[in-house]
Design a protein around this motif. Sequence first.
Motif, PDB file in Angstrom:
ATOM      1  N   HIS A 203      -0.929   8.889   4.019  1.00 55.05           N
ATOM      2  CA  HIS A 203      -0.165   7.681   3.689  1.00 55.05           C
ATOM      3  C   HIS A 203       0.486   7.097   4.942  1.00 55.05           C
ATOM      4  O   HIS A 203       1.550   6.468   4.866  1.00 55.05           O
ATOM      5  CB  HIS A 203       0.907   7.996   2.649  1.00 55.05           C
ATOM      6  CG  HIS A 203       0.375   8.626   1.401  1.00 55.05           C
ATOM      7  ND1 HIS A 203      -0.162   7.901   0.363  1.00 55.05           N
ATOM      8  CD2 HIS A 203       0.268   9.935   1.039  1.00 55.05           C
ATOM      9  CE1 HIS A 203      -0.562   8.727  -0.598  1.00 55.05           C
ATOM     10  NE2 HIS A 203      -0.307   9.957  -0.201  1.00 55.05           N
TER      11      HIS A 203
ATOM     12  N   THR B 119       1.825   4.916   7.436  1.00 52.34           N
ATOM     13  CA  THR B 119       2.156   3.487   7.419  1.00 52.34           C
ATOM     14  C   THR B 119       3.205   3.228   8.485  1.00 52.34           C
ATOM     15  O   THR B 119       4.180   3.973   8.592  1.00 52.34           O
ATOM     16  CB  THR B 119       2.720   3.064   6.048  1.00 52.34           C
ATOM     17  OG1 THR B 119       1.872   3.541   5.004  1.00 52.34           O
ATOM     18  CG2 THR B 119       2.849   1.556   5.952  1.00 52.34           C
TER      19      THR B 119
ATOM     20  N   LEU C 282      -1.369  -0.248   7.901  1.00 55.13           N
ATOM     21  CA  LEU C 282      -1.827   0.879   7.086  1.00 55.13           C
ATOM     22  C   LEU C 282      -2.891   1.625   7.875  1.00 55.13           C
ATOM     23  O   LEU C 282      -3.966   1.106   8.134  1.00 55.13           O
ATOM     24  CB  LEU C 282      -2.392   0.373   5.761  1.00 55.13           C
ATOM     25  CG  LEU C 282      -2.921   1.431   4.789  1.00 55.13           C
ATOM     26  CD1 LEU C 282      -1.810   2.379   4.359  1.00 55.13           C
ATOM     27  CD2 LEU C 282      -3.544   0.757   3.567  1.00 55.13           C
TER      28      LEU C 282
ATOM     29  N   GLY D 278      -5.151   5.974   3.778  1.00 52.06           N
ATOM     30  CA  GLY D 278      -5.678   5.534   2.497  1.00 52.06           C
ATOM     31  C   GLY D 278      -4.760   4.657   1.679  1.00 52.06           C
ATOM     32  O   GLY D 278      -5.211   3.742   0.992  1.00 52.06           O
ATOM     33  N   SER D 279      -3.450   4.910   1.685  1.00 53.75           N
ATOM     34  CA  SER D 279      -2.536   4.139   0.853  1.00 53.75           C
ATOM     35  C   SER D 279      -1.173   4.034   1.515  1.00 53.75           C
ATOM     36  O   SER D 279      -0.839   4.809   2.407  1.00 53.75           O
ATOM     37  CB  SER D 279      -2.404   4.782  -0.538  1.00 53.75           C
ATOM     38  OG  SER D 279      -1.963   6.128  -0.422  1.00 53.75           O
ATOM     39  N   PHE D 280      -0.374   3.090   1.056  1.00 53.53           N
ATOM     40  CA  PHE D 280       0.919   2.826   1.659  1.00 53.53           C
ATOM     41  C   PHE D 280       1.893   3.975   1.401  1.00 53.53           C
ATOM     42  O   PHE D 280       1.920   4.563   0.322  1.00 53.53           O
ATOM     43  CB  PHE D 280       1.505   1.524   1.105  1.00 53.53           C
ATOM     44  CG  PHE D 280       0.731   0.304   1.488  1.00 53.53           C
ATOM     45  CD1 PHE D 280       0.887  -0.258   2.743  1.00 53.53           C
ATOM     46  CD2 PHE D 280      -0.168  -0.277   0.603  1.00 53.53           C
ATOM     47  CE1 PHE D 280       0.177  -1.390   3.110  1.00 53.53           C
ATOM     48  CE2 PHE D 280      -0.888  -1.406   0.962  1.00 53.53           C
ATOM     49  CZ  PHE D 280      -0.727  -1.959   2.216  1.00 53.53           C
TER      50      PHE D 280
ATOM     51  N   LYS E  35     -11.208  -1.970   3.286  1.00 52.68           N
ATOM     52  CA  LYS E  35     -11.093  -1.521   1.912  1.00 52.68           C
ATOM     53  C   LYS E  35     -12.019  -2.346   1.020  1.00 52.68           C
ATOM     54  O   LYS E  35     -12.136  -3.559   1.191  1.00 52.68           O
ATOM     55  CB  LYS E  35      -9.651  -1.672   1.422  1.00 52.68           C
ATOM     56  CG  LYS E  35      -8.623  -0.976   2.308  1.00 52.68           C
ATOM     57  CD  LYS E  35      -8.770   0.522   2.254  1.00 52.68           C
ATOM     58  CE  LYS E  35      -7.732   1.191   3.135  1.00 52.68           C
ATOM     59  NZ  LYS E  35      -7.895   2.655   3.158  1.00 52.68           N
TER      60      LYS E  35
ATOM     61  N   LEU F 249      -5.346  -3.547  -1.324  1.00 48.17           N
ATOM     62  CA  LEU F 249      -4.305  -2.734  -1.942  1.00 48.17           C
ATOM     63  C   LEU F 249      -3.043  -3.570  -2.137  1.00 48.17           C
ATOM     64  O   LEU F 249      -2.725  -4.441  -1.330  1.00 48.17           O
ATOM     65  CB  LEU F 249      -3.994  -1.522  -1.067  1.00 48.17           C
ATOM     66  CG  LEU F 249      -5.118  -0.509  -0.873  1.00 48.17           C
ATOM     67  CD1 LEU F 249      -4.686   0.572   0.115  1.00 48.17           C
ATOM     68  CD2 LEU F 249      -5.510   0.128  -2.196  1.00 48.17           C
TER      69      LEU F 249
END
Length: 230
Positions: free
Chosen positions: A22, A24, A62, A65-67, A113, A117
């Motif tokens: 994650h 960020t 980012l 994979g995700s925030f 992506k 997202l």
Amino acid sequence: MATELPSTPRFFVLKHELWGPHDTTFSSVSPANVGEAPRCPVCGIIIGMLPWLPPYRGEVTLHSGSFGDFIQPAGYEVIISERMAEAFRAEGLTGLQGFHPVEVMRVRGRRKKPQPLEVPRYFVATPWFGRAAIDEAHSRLRIREPMTCTECRSISVDSIHGFSLDPGTWAGEDVFRPRGEQGIIVVSERFAAFVQRHALTNMKLIPTEEYVWDTSRLGPPTGAPEAPRE
């Protein structure tokens, strides 16, 4: 029946989890609005960086994979997600102030992506300057310039190889910057449990007795205690 002694509270250094799932980061847009650096009320030396002032705007990058729920930008503020801010306040944790909305003007990503997202709402918060103080006698520090003020207890160090807090100086905050090392964010056991319970991301919690900062690779100081007390 034997009396059970109260356990000594444990503390952790809070860091951004680099290269995690994650990861960020955040950068403010120029020109950033800043205020005057905080000073010790007794000796007058600067004990912190220039505070970030409104408007709170910038770019989020980012890297994974995700925030993440936690971002540690340049400066003494931190950026946290809306869900983390709401949970923090709902559970009555202490040590963060402000909770001002951040305007994310742009999102950068290092990976393409298939679908965009959704960017969480972020808030800027400031960790307290706590009353808890570094216990030099039970810490492993290479000290370049010793403490001269008993209020801010600021010292100049070349490396840190684990540290303890002076018993009786902690006022119960869950997030704080300790006297003697105001550049470090320290959190309580309750905060560590809070992070785990809510599965909050992009944070690394290092026990204070295991925390190492040694950019010049000097190693532990000669004659230091083998391990700081918890």
